[in-house]
Design an enzyme around this catalytic site. Structure first.
Site, PDB file in Angstrom:
ATOM      1  N   GLY A   1       1.035  -1.142  -0.136  1.00  0.00           N
ATOM      2  CA  GLY A   1       0.077  -0.148  -0.045  1.00  0.00           C
ATOM      3  C   GLY A   1       0.982   1.164  -0.020  1.00  0.00           C
ATOM      4  O   GLY A   1       0.350   2.269   0.680  1.00  0.00           O
TER       5      GLY A   1
ATOM      6  N   ASN B   1       1.704   3.160  -2.497  1.00  0.00           N
ATOM      7  CA  ASN B   1       0.888   3.962  -3.488  1.00  0.00           C
ATOM      8  C   ASN B   1      -0.318   4.665  -2.692  1.00  0.00           C
ATOM      9  O   ASN B   1      -0.861   5.702  -2.972  1.00  0.00           O
ATOM     10  CB  ASN B   1       0.420   3.259  -4.761  1.00  0.00           C
ATOM     11  CG  ASN B   1       1.680   3.419  -5.609  1.00  0.00           C
ATOM     12  OD1 ASN B   1       2.049   4.013  -6.142  1.00  0.00           O
ATOM     13  ND2 ASN B   1       2.364   2.014  -5.854  1.00  0.00           N
TER      14      ASN B   1
ATOM     15  N   LEU C   1     -10.626  -7.417 -12.945  1.00  0.00           N
ATOM     16  CA  LEU C   1     -12.072  -7.054 -12.713  1.00  0.00           C
ATOM     17  C   LEU C   1     -12.738  -7.595 -13.837  1.00  0.00           C
ATOM     18  O   LEU C   1     -12.141  -7.478 -15.067  1.00  0.00           O
ATOM     19  CB  LEU C   1     -12.330  -5.646 -12.399  1.00  0.00           C
ATOM     20  CG  LEU C   1     -11.816  -5.094 -10.969  1.00  0.00           C
ATOM     21  CD1 LEU C   1     -12.066  -3.384 -10.684  1.00  0.00           C
ATOM     22  CD2 LEU C   1     -12.352  -5.722  -9.772  1.00  0.00           C
TER      23      LEU C   1
ATOM     24  N   HIS D   1       0.711   0.693 -13.137  1.00  0.00           N
ATOM     25  CA  HIS D   1       1.431  -0.486 -13.692  1.00  0.00           C
ATOM     26  C   HIS D   1       2.982  -0.128 -13.746  1.00  0.00           C
ATOM     27  O   HIS D   1       3.388   1.067 -13.990  1.00  0.00           O
ATOM     28  CB  HIS D   1       0.860  -0.651 -15.052  1.00  0.00           C
ATOM     29  CG  HIS D   1       1.596  -2.024 -15.500  1.00  0.00           C
ATOM     30  ND1 HIS D   1       1.371  -3.290 -15.120  1.00  0.00           N
ATOM     31  CD2 HIS D   1       2.694  -2.315 -16.443  1.00  0.00           C
ATOM     32  CE1 HIS D   1       2.255  -3.983 -15.459  1.00  0.00           C
ATOM     33  NE2 HIS D   1       2.747  -3.496 -16.527  1.00  0.00           N
TER      34      HIS D   1
ATOM     35  N   GLU E   1      -9.546  -5.405 -21.503  1.00  0.00           N
ATOM     36  CA  GLU E   1      -8.381  -6.152 -21.526  1.00  0.00           C
ATOM     37  C   GLU E   1      -6.957  -5.787 -20.509  1.00  0.00           C
ATOM     38  O   GLU E   1      -7.044  -4.750 -20.040  1.00  0.00           O
ATOM     39  CB  GLU E   1      -7.609  -6.070 -22.887  1.00  0.00           C
ATOM     40  CG  GLU E   1      -8.262  -6.586 -23.911  1.00  0.00           C
ATOM     41  CD  GLU E   1      -7.845  -6.212 -25.596  1.00  0.00           C
ATOM     42  OE1 GLU E   1      -6.406  -6.525 -25.492  1.00  0.00           O
ATOM     43  OE2 GLU E   1      -8.572  -5.612 -26.248  1.00  0.00           O
TER      44      GLU E   1
END
Ligand code: GRF
Length: 203
Positions: free
Chosen positions: A12, A14, A94, A110, A144
């Site tokens: 955590g 971020n 998700l 990412h 995607e």
């Protein structure tokens, strides 16, 4: 203030950068309404607790499939009035149902320069490939994996003696600067999506 849910799976750091920005910057614009983890006992939940932010665990293992897990995540976020999902080291994918519920309102960070090195092992993959530059990508989530419209990127040099740990640490330093900046712009309504392109507008 835009109420958001921050989804986490790990330490955590971020999340912490977002919590710090919201405490330090009156113009930050996002309010972290809830932190949701897919597993108990992670550092991110501790950070939420320390900041007085509600935290929930929606255990991946308790669901039969991605669909019902994703619905439970969205239901939890909605219970706290969240109008966007911020994926801050969330290691689950998700389902399209979640993406339909929050169109262009799910943001992921990412640790590579997409479209290079998508997936869960971006840092070792970049090292193994021998790239000289890697970095951070913040993007909207679509159907995607690690693919949706790119909001912001920051390059990070790769050094010849880098290990996964040293490179990831250098990338994370940039993550902690870039992510709050993006969430602030998003909360101000300054990001417009046109196809694959994200246009930064004055709010
Ligand atoms: C970050 O490097 C992020 O890019 C990736 O997972 C890591 C999460 O780290 N998706 P933390 O839990 O925020 O410290």
């Amino acid at each position: 203030m835009l109420p958001v849910a921050v989804l986490v799976s790990g330490s955590g750091s971020n999340l912490q950068a977002l919590l710090d920005a919201s405490a330090a910057d009156p113009e930050f614009g996002a309010r972290i309404a809830v932190v949701i983890s897919d597993r108990p006992g992670v550092g991110a939940l501790q950070r939420a607790l320390q900041s007085g932010v509600p935290a929930e665990v929606v255990r991946w293992g308790e669901f039969n499939d991605r669909e019902s897990f994703s619905v439970a995540i969205c239901d939890t976020a909605e219970r706290y009035g969240a109008e966007a999902l911020i994926l801050a080291g969330f290691m689950r994918i998700l389902s399209p149902a979640a993406i339909d519920r929050y169109p262009n309102r799910i943001i992921n960070i990412h640790p590579a320069l997409l479209p290079a090195f998508p997936g869960a092992h971006a840092v070792p993959a970049a090292l193994a490939h021998g790239v000289k530059v890697s970095g951070v990508t913040v993007h909207f989530v679509d159907d995607e994996v690690d693919h949706g419209p790119i909001i912001a990127q920051q390059a990070v040099p790769v050094q010849s003696d880098d290990t996964e740990e040293t490179l990831h640490a250098r990338i994370q330093k940039e993550e902690h600067l870039l992510f709050p900046l993006v969430i602030k712009a998003f909360s101000a309504g300054s990001l417009r999506v046109v196809g694959r392109h994200v246009i930064w507008e004055e709010s």
